[in-house]
Design a protein around this motif. Structure first.
Motif, short mmCIF file in Angstrom:
data_model
loop_
_atom_site.label_atom_id
_atom_site.label_comp_id
_atom_site.label_asym_id
_atom_site.label_seq_id
_atom_site.Cartn_x
_atom_site.Cartn_y
_atom_site.Cartn_z
N GLU A 265 -7.38 -2.71 8.29
CA GLU A 265 -7.20 -2.43 9.46
C GLU A 265 -6.03 -3.34 9.91
O GLU A 265 -5.21 -2.79 10.54
CB GLU A 265 -8.55 -2.79 10.35
N MET A 266 -6.34 -4.62 9.70
CA MET A 266 -5.22 -5.52 10.26
C MET A 266 -3.64 -5.15 9.65
O MET A 266 -2.68 -5.05 10.25
CB MET A 266 -5.47 -7.10 10.00
N LEU A 267 -3.64 -4.94 8.21
CA LEU A 267 -2.39 -4.58 7.30
C LEU A 267 -1.70 -3.30 8.23
O LEU A 267 -0.62 -3.08 8.36
CB LEU A 267 -2.68 -4.50 6.13
N LEU A 268 -2.81 -2.14 8.44
CA LEU A 268 -2.38 -1.16 9.26
C LEU A 268 -1.73 -1.24 10.49
O LEU A 268 -0.51 -0.82 10.85
CB LEU A 268 -3.43 0.17 9.39
N LEU A 273 3.33 -2.13 13.84
CA LEU A 273 4.02 -3.00 14.76
C LEU A 273 5.18 -3.44 13.90
O LEU A 273 6.12 -4.15 14.60
CB LEU A 273 3.40 -4.29 15.03
N LYS A 274 5.66 -3.15 12.71
CA LYS A 274 7.02 -3.01 11.89
C LYS A 274 6.97 -4.50 11.70
O LYS A 274 8.06 -5.20 11.35
CB LYS A 274 8.07 -2.62 12.66
N ALA A 275 5.81 -5.18 11.47
CA ALA A 275 5.81 -6.67 11.09
C ALA A 275 6.20 -6.67 9.56
O ALA A 275 5.96 -5.56 8.66
CB ALA A 275 4.39 -7.30 11.39
N GLU A 276 6.89 -7.97 8.84
CA GLU A 276 6.69 -8.03 7.41
C GLU A 276 5.63 -8.57 6.99
O GLU A 276 5.19 -10.00 7.58
CB GLU A 276 7.97 -9.06 7.36
N THR A 277 4.76 -8.20 6.23
CA THR A 277 3.65 -8.68 5.62
C THR A 277 3.65 -8.98 4.24
O THR A 277 4.24 -8.53 3.28
CB THR A 277 2.47 -7.74 5.80
N VAL A 278 3.19 -10.34 3.97
CA VAL A 278 2.94 -10.72 2.51
C VAL A 278 1.29 -11.05 2.37
O VAL A 278 0.80 -11.78 2.84
CB VAL A 278 3.54 -12.15 2.33
N ALA A 279 0.76 -10.10 1.30
CA ALA A 279 -0.64 -10.28 0.98
C ALA A 279 -0.82 -10.84 -0.19
O ALA A 279 -0.33 -10.59 -1.24
CB ALA A 279 -1.23 -8.73 1.19
N ILE A 280 -1.88 -11.75 -0.30
CA ILE A 280 -2.27 -12.46 -1.64
C ILE A 280 -3.56 -11.79 -1.75
O ILE A 280 -4.45 -11.81 -0.91
CB ILE A 280 -2.58 -14.07 -1.39
N THR A 281 -3.50 -11.21 -3.17
CA THR A 281 -4.96 -10.51 -3.62
C THR A 281 -4.95 -10.61 -5.17
O THR A 281 -4.40 -11.58 -5.76
CB THR A 281 -4.64 -9.18 -3.28
N ASP A 282 -5.63 -9.90 -5.60
CA ASP A 282 -6.02 -10.01 -7.22
C ASP A 282 -6.00 -8.63 -7.51
O ASP A 282 -6.13 -7.54 -6.92
CB ASP A 282 -7.31 -10.80 -7.50
N ARG A 284 -8.40 -6.70 -8.47
CA ARG A 284 -9.59 -5.91 -8.15
C ARG A 284 -9.25 -5.21 -6.83
O ARG A 284 -10.04 -4.49 -6.50
CB ARG A 284 -10.58 -6.92 -7.75
N ASN A 285 -8.29 -5.50 -6.35
CA ASN A 285 -7.68 -4.74 -4.82
C ASN A 285 -6.40 -4.26 -4.92
O ASN A 285 -5.57 -4.29 -4.21
CB ASN A 285 -8.07 -5.76 -3.81
N PRO A 286 -6.13 -3.08 -5.95
CA PRO A 286 -4.72 -2.70 -5.94
C PRO A 286 -4.24 -1.93 -4.85
O PRO A 286 -3.25 -1.55 -4.45
CB PRO A 286 -4.89 -1.60 -7.05
N GLY A 287 -5.25 -1.50 -3.79
CA GLY A 287 -4.77 -0.93 -2.49
C GLY A 287 -3.95 -1.60 -1.79
O GLY A 287 -3.37 -0.81 -0.91
N VAL A 288 -3.79 -2.71 -1.80
CA VAL A 288 -2.90 -3.63 -1.00
C VAL A 288 -1.37 -3.22 -1.02
O VAL A 288 -0.73 -3.08 -0.27
CB VAL A 288 -3.04 -5.06 -1.21
N ALA A 289 -0.98 -2.84 -2.38
CA ALA A 289 0.40 -2.47 -2.59
C ALA A 289 1.10 -1.60 -1.60
O ALA A 289 2.08 -1.72 -1.38
CB ALA A 289 0.36 -2.18 -4.12
N LYS A 290 0.22 -0.41 -1.38
CA LYS A 290 0.70 0.54 -0.55
C LYS A 290 1.03 -0.07 0.97
O LYS A 290 1.64 0.44 2.01
CB LYS A 290 -0.24 1.68 -0.16
N LEU A 291 0.12 -1.16 1.40
CA LEU A 291 0.09 -1.59 2.78
C LEU A 291 1.05 -2.39 3.30
O LEU A 291 1.42 -2.85 4.52
CB LEU A 291 -1.42 -1.88 3.47
N ALA A 292 1.34 -3.81 2.19
CA ALA A 292 1.96 -4.62 2.45
C ALA A 292 3.58 -4.70 2.14
O ALA A 292 3.93 -4.08 1.35
CB ALA A 292 1.37 -5.92 1.89
N THR A 293 4.31 -5.36 2.99
CA THR A 293 5.71 -5.59 2.51
C THR A 293 5.93 -5.94 1.08
O THR A 293 6.66 -5.65 0.27
CB THR A 293 6.43 -6.52 3.72
#
Lengths: 343, 343
Positions: A265-268, A273-282, A284-293
């Motif tokens: 929800e936070m990433l969405l 808000l057109k922020a630049e996001t960098v997500a640290i993940t592993d 197990r959570n491939p879905g992050v790729a679509k949501l973060a810069t």
């Protein structure tokens, strides 16, 4: 700093191997005399580790935890009723004056006291009834890295002693996860260049990675002088998100598991808000790729309960690389000394 | 926002007068059944008030206090052992979903539960065993002001119920102190112009004014989009002070009394770094004038124990005036709504 970051798998394995016997004895004591509450006292990076300990112990044992406000005792001279409490002090050097005062008074008040430190000969090691040593080796860089992950490891052991159902093989696997995280060094270093001119940022984490948000922000403040705010995903929504403008840089710890819904929800919201996001993940959570810069993904599938140590490693690497990009020496931050004494 | 800031003396007097009977009854219960620990659960501005409650209760009663991490229960589903605990939930609207979950589970676990809210008809007022109402009147501005000071007032009453030696005449004098603080409106408004182009800042407080540092920073983030860090004087020295460059704006709560030594050191340190400092103080502490770039002094001598409410008022006035200088509407911060629901 970089050298000490790289020593972490070895230091973690050493800490685990050497402190196991002591922890087993301590577990026997805790089984007989279960504390009604746990109080954690620390400053700086050690306080961030305590923040992790707070979540881990509450989640895995159900014992309420309080993070001590040392000034209540050192500045106001209050005496706290720590009967039936387990009071744990955490300090790399073991020489934090105020934390040692909390420890001393807790012992007088009848609490069971524990000291977690890197220094066997420190004042803290003498004051605490039970001492657990983070076997990280001497930490020379002002920016603490290997002692932080070592302290997190000690909290897994402490939670286990307090009744958490943790399997030893999972803990023994943590050094290997740390090694895998270190394999990202070149990738993270290359990524850091993009942030050469970043002078403010926000770091968001939740639950077991809330502590990492504090620690990543602290590393960026100390080594790169970035004005780095840090929030839980929930607290961030309760007001501070108003500071986010287009291109505002936000770093997020985004493991799979219980906190993912809230981080998603936070990433969405940040994308809106057109922020630049960098997500640290592993992995197990491939879905992050679509949501973060940008995504930093550890090439391994990690259960959320064991993400805290491997996840802080790319953050440490990023802070060190960012300092280098900015032409700063991360081992000698301006205005800081290795041991900070406060009352 | 300004209108609601000005209503505070009246709202505080009303809260005190109307809740006194209920608190006396509650004190009788607490005298018979003294809690072993107090747990405070809140988000946003109410969480800042809880931070004050934490220091006040520990300092004046010696009962250990924990600020709840709601996600332990709402995200991880842990059951906490709250036997013999007093669990206090604080929410302006009484509709914070996660805080209400904590309250509900605490009640099931056998804890004594208290709800502090502005809304008599809210979900929280129905869930809590004991309800204390902040009689602030409807708060329309998204940026909470009068409910914050009302919540601080409730914590004085709660500490009293838990055995704190507080004299009623000192509490009854707080609305007058708030009125005196309001007399600074023109001065603070004039001062705010100087910060028209400020886009980051740090707020430092300690002990009973640590909560105010969080609240002032939150008000600047919400209404003026200033990236405002907040620290205790001790935590700030443990690393984050590295971000301070010449002209870096720092706001400090600087009462006389136990915390002054530490705040004085901080002011000297910041002067050495050529930072710009704004100190909020009162007539009891004239020494601040030599050390800070700008001083906001409440024209009254205030014992440190009672500074929290009067000291937040010039900070609220400053945040409202700064928003106006920046051409922003403090009542309608971008991306925020009055009630935030998180889990």
């Amino acid at each position: 700093m970089l050298e000490e970051i790289r020593q972490q798998p070895e230091a973690l394995a050493r800490t685990l191997a050497s402190e196991m016997k002591r922890i087993e004895k301590f577990k026997a004591l805790m089984d007989r005399r279960k504390p009604r509450m746990v109080v954690l006292a620390a400053r700086g990076t050690s306080d961030n580790a305590a923040q992790f300990g707070r979540y881990l112990i509450e989640i895995t044992t159900g014992i309420p935890v309080s993070l001590a406000a040392p000034s209540v005792q050192t500045v106001y001279g209050a005496k706290l009723n720590y009967k039936d409490a387990l009071v744990v002090a955490i300090s790399q050097s073991g020489e934090s004056t105020d934390i040692n005062v909390v420890l001393e008074q807790a012992r007088k008040a009848g609490a069971v006291t524990v000291g977690i430190t890197n220094e066997a000969g420190s004042a803290m090691a003498k004051l605490a009834e039970h001492v657990f040593l983070v076997r990280a080796g001497r930490e020379k860089s002002v920016a603490a890295t290997k002692t932080y992950s070592g302290q997190l490891m000690m909290f897994y052991l402490l939670a286990w002693a307090l009744g958490a159902k943790l399997r030893m093989e999972d803990l023994e696997n943590i050094p290997a996860l740390a090694q895998t995280a270190l394999s990202l060094e070149m990738e993270v270093t290359a990524l850091a260049e993009r942030y050469r001119f970043m002078n403010h940022a926000v770091v968001v984490g939740r639950g077991l990675n809330y502590a990492n948000a504090f620690e990543f922000a602290l590393k960026m403040m100390e080594t790169s002088y970035v004005i780095a705010e840090r929030f839980s995903a929930a607290d961030f929504l309760h007001g501070p998100i108003a500071i986010v403008e287009p291109d505002f840089p936000a770093f997020l710890f985004a493991p799979s598991g219980p906190t993912w819904k809230s981080m998603e929800e936070m990433l969405l919201r940040l994308r809106g808000l057109k922020a630049e996001t960098v997500a640290i993940t592993d992995r197990r959570n491939p879905g992050v790729a679509k949501l973060a810069t940008r995504v930093i993904s550890i090439p391994e599938r990690i259960p959320e309960l064991f993400t805290a140590i491997p996840y802080i490693i790319p953050a440490q690497l990023f802070a060190a690389a960012l300092a280098a990009e900015k032409g700063l020496d991360p081992d000698k931050p301006r205005t800081l000394a290795k041991i900070t004494r406060t009352l």
